[in-house]
Scaffold this motif. Structure first.
Motif, short mmCIF file in Angstrom:
data_model
loop_
_atom_site.label_atom_id
_atom_site.label_comp_id
_atom_site.label_asym_id
_atom_site.label_seq_id
_atom_site.Cartn_x
_atom_site.Cartn_y
_atom_site.Cartn_z
N LYS A 82 0.84 -1.21 0.00
CA LYS A 82 0.00 0.00 0.00
C LYS A 82 0.86 1.24 0.00
CE LYS A 82 -4.40 -1.29 1.55
NZ LYS A 82 -5.66 -0.70 1.75
N ASN A 83 0.23 2.33 -0.43
CA ASN A 83 0.86 3.64 -0.35
C ASN A 83 -0.16 4.58 0.28
OD1 ASN A 83 2.18 6.04 -0.58
ND2 ASN A 83 2.72 5.78 -2.74
N LEU A 84 0.10 5.01 1.50
CA LEU A 84 -0.81 5.90 2.22
C LEU A 84 -0.48 7.37 1.98
CD1 LEU A 84 -1.03 3.93 5.59
CD2 LEU A 84 -2.64 3.89 3.68
N GLY A 85 0.37 7.63 0.99
CA GLY A 85 0.74 9.00 0.68
C GLY A 85 1.57 9.61 1.80
N GLY A 86 1.23 10.82 2.20
CA GLY A 86 2.01 11.55 3.19
C GLY A 86 1.65 11.26 4.63
N ARG A 87 0.98 10.15 4.90
CA ARG A 87 0.62 9.86 6.29
C ARG A 87 1.06 8.46 6.70
NH1 ARG A 87 -4.15 6.91 6.60
NH2 ARG A 87 -5.16 6.63 4.59
N SER A 88 1.13 8.26 7.97
CA SER A 88 1.41 6.96 8.59
C SER A 88 2.65 6.30 8.01
CB SER A 88 0.18 6.06 8.46
OG SER A 88 0.36 4.86 9.19
N TYR A 89 2.52 5.02 7.57
CA TYR A 89 3.65 4.25 7.05
C TYR A 89 4.08 4.68 5.65
CZ TYR A 89 2.16 0.81 10.61
OH TYR A 89 1.81 0.19 11.77
N GLY A 90 3.27 5.50 4.98
CA GLY A 90 3.58 5.85 3.59
C GLY A 90 3.48 4.60 2.73
N ARG A 91 4.52 4.30 1.98
CA ARG A 91 4.57 3.09 1.16
C ARG A 91 5.06 1.95 2.04
NH1 ARG A 91 7.56 5.00 -2.81
NH2 ARG A 91 5.77 5.59 -4.05
N TYR A 92 4.24 0.86 2.13
CA TYR A 92 4.62 -0.25 3.01
C TYR A 92 4.19 -1.60 2.47
CZ TYR A 92 -0.17 -0.55 4.94
OH TYR A 92 -1.52 -0.72 5.11
N ILE A 93 4.79 -2.65 3.06
CA ILE A 93 4.56 -4.04 2.68
C ILE A 93 4.25 -4.83 3.94
CG2 ILE A 93 5.64 -6.16 1.77
CD1 ILE A 93 7.54 -4.29 0.17
N VAL A 94 3.31 -5.80 3.84
CA VAL A 94 3.07 -6.76 4.93
C VAL A 94 3.25 -8.16 4.34
CG1 VAL A 94 1.43 -7.68 6.61
CG2 VAL A 94 1.46 -5.22 6.11
N ILE A 95 4.04 -8.98 5.02
CA ILE A 95 4.27 -10.37 4.62
C ILE A 95 3.69 -11.29 5.68
CG2 ILE A 95 6.01 -12.14 4.11
CD1 ILE A 95 7.85 -9.88 3.15
N ASP A 96 2.93 -12.30 5.23
CA ASP A 96 2.37 -13.32 6.13
C ASP A 96 3.32 -14.51 6.14
OD1 ASP A 96 0.94 -15.58 7.14
OD2 ASP A 96 -0.92 -14.48 6.82
N HIS A 97 3.74 -14.91 7.34
CA HIS A 97 4.69 -16.01 7.50
C HIS A 97 4.04 -17.29 8.00
CE1 HIS A 97 7.81 -13.03 6.81
NE2 HIS A 97 7.19 -12.27 7.69
N GLY A 98 2.72 -17.29 8.15
CA GLY A 98 2.00 -18.45 8.66
C GLY A 98 1.98 -18.50 10.18
N GLY A 99 1.08 -19.29 10.72
CA GLY A 99 0.99 -19.45 12.17
C GLY A 99 0.59 -18.19 12.91
N GLY A 100 0.00 -17.20 12.21
CA GLY A 100 -0.41 -15.95 12.83
C GLY A 100 0.66 -14.86 12.77
N TRP A 101 1.84 -15.15 12.22
CA TRP A 101 2.95 -14.20 12.19
C TRP A 101 3.00 -13.40 10.89
CZ3 TRP A 101 5.77 -12.87 16.27
CH2 TRP A 101 5.74 -13.71 17.38
N GLN A 102 3.23 -12.11 11.03
CA GLN A 102 3.38 -11.20 9.90
C GLN A 102 4.49 -10.20 10.21
OE1 GLN A 102 -0.42 -9.28 9.54
NE2 GLN A 102 -1.38 -11.04 8.55
N THR A 103 5.09 -9.65 9.15
CA THR A 103 6.04 -8.55 9.31
C THR A 103 5.57 -7.38 8.47
OG1 THR A 103 7.45 -9.58 7.62
CG2 THR A 103 8.11 -9.86 9.92
N LEU A 104 5.86 -6.18 8.95
CA LEU A 104 5.51 -4.95 8.24
C LEU A 104 6.79 -4.14 8.04
CD1 LEU A 104 2.55 -2.61 8.66
CD2 LEU A 104 4.84 -1.63 8.81
N TYR A 105 6.93 -3.60 6.82
CA TYR A 105 8.09 -2.80 6.42
C TYR A 105 7.55 -1.47 5.92
CZ TYR A 105 9.74 -7.64 6.17
OH TYR A 105 10.01 -8.95 6.45
N GLY A 106 7.84 -0.36 6.62
CA GLY A 106 7.23 0.92 6.28
C GLY A 106 8.20 2.00 5.87
#
Length: 169
Positions: A82-106
């Motif tokens: 996603k790209n939230l423009g000039g707010r929050s994380y801006g351009r970011y990625i979320v990866i699902d690793h299974g078992g309920g685990w995810q990582t976010l890169y903002g």
């Protein structure tokens, strides 16, 4: 009767503590072995703050880091770009690793993956930037369990909370 009360007085708190402590260890045991999200051999400064949102996130930076490669800290499937423009994380990625685990890169300046793509640990997914509510180039990084940001672990070890620490990838 007095002996039973004494035993309960000592045993009950120990059993309660054991049960309470068991839950985080089960969660940690089930998590992937995450690694720092940069190519090997690089030195980064990680900052954690009590007033950070979410509190368990880390901001990673170094001099002249804009455009530096960001890698997947564990294998998984990209579920959000996603790209939230000039707010929050801006351009970011979320990866699902299974078992309920995810990582976010903002705050990324660029993205090299798309939703649905499977990624391997160490694969380039984007580049460090200063998008969104950022005041300078850095990577905002989170590890989430069932949607909640958790304390970050790299190579099985918890990162330093609260303040700054140097990490080598």
């Amino acid at each position: 009767m007095k002996r039973i009360k004494q035993l309960l007085f000592f045993i009950l708190p120990i059993c309660t503590a054991a049960v309470l402590l068991e839950t985080p260890f089960k969660k940690a045991d089930a998590s992937p072995v995450f690694r720092i999200p940069f190519p090997a051999g690089q030195v980064w400064i990680g900052q954690t703050r009590m007033n950070h949102n979410p509190q368990n996130a880390v901001d990673l930076n170094r001099l002249y880091d804009e455009g530096d490669t960001v890698i997947a800290s564990a294998a998984g499937r990209v579920i959000k770009v996603k790209n939230l423009g000039g707010r929050s994380y801006g351009r970011y990625i979320v990866i699902d690793h299974g078992g309920g685990w995810q990582t976010l890169y903002g705050h990324l300046s660029g993205v090299n993956v798309s939703v649905g793509k499977r990624v391997s640990q160490g694969q380039k997914i984007g580049a460090v930037g200063s998008t969104g509510g950022s005041t300078g180039a850095h990577l905002h990084y989170e590890q989430r369990y069932n949607g909640k940001a958790e304390r970050i672990r790299w190579n099985g070890h918890s990162i330093f909370y609260w303040g700054s620490k140097t990490y080598k990838s």
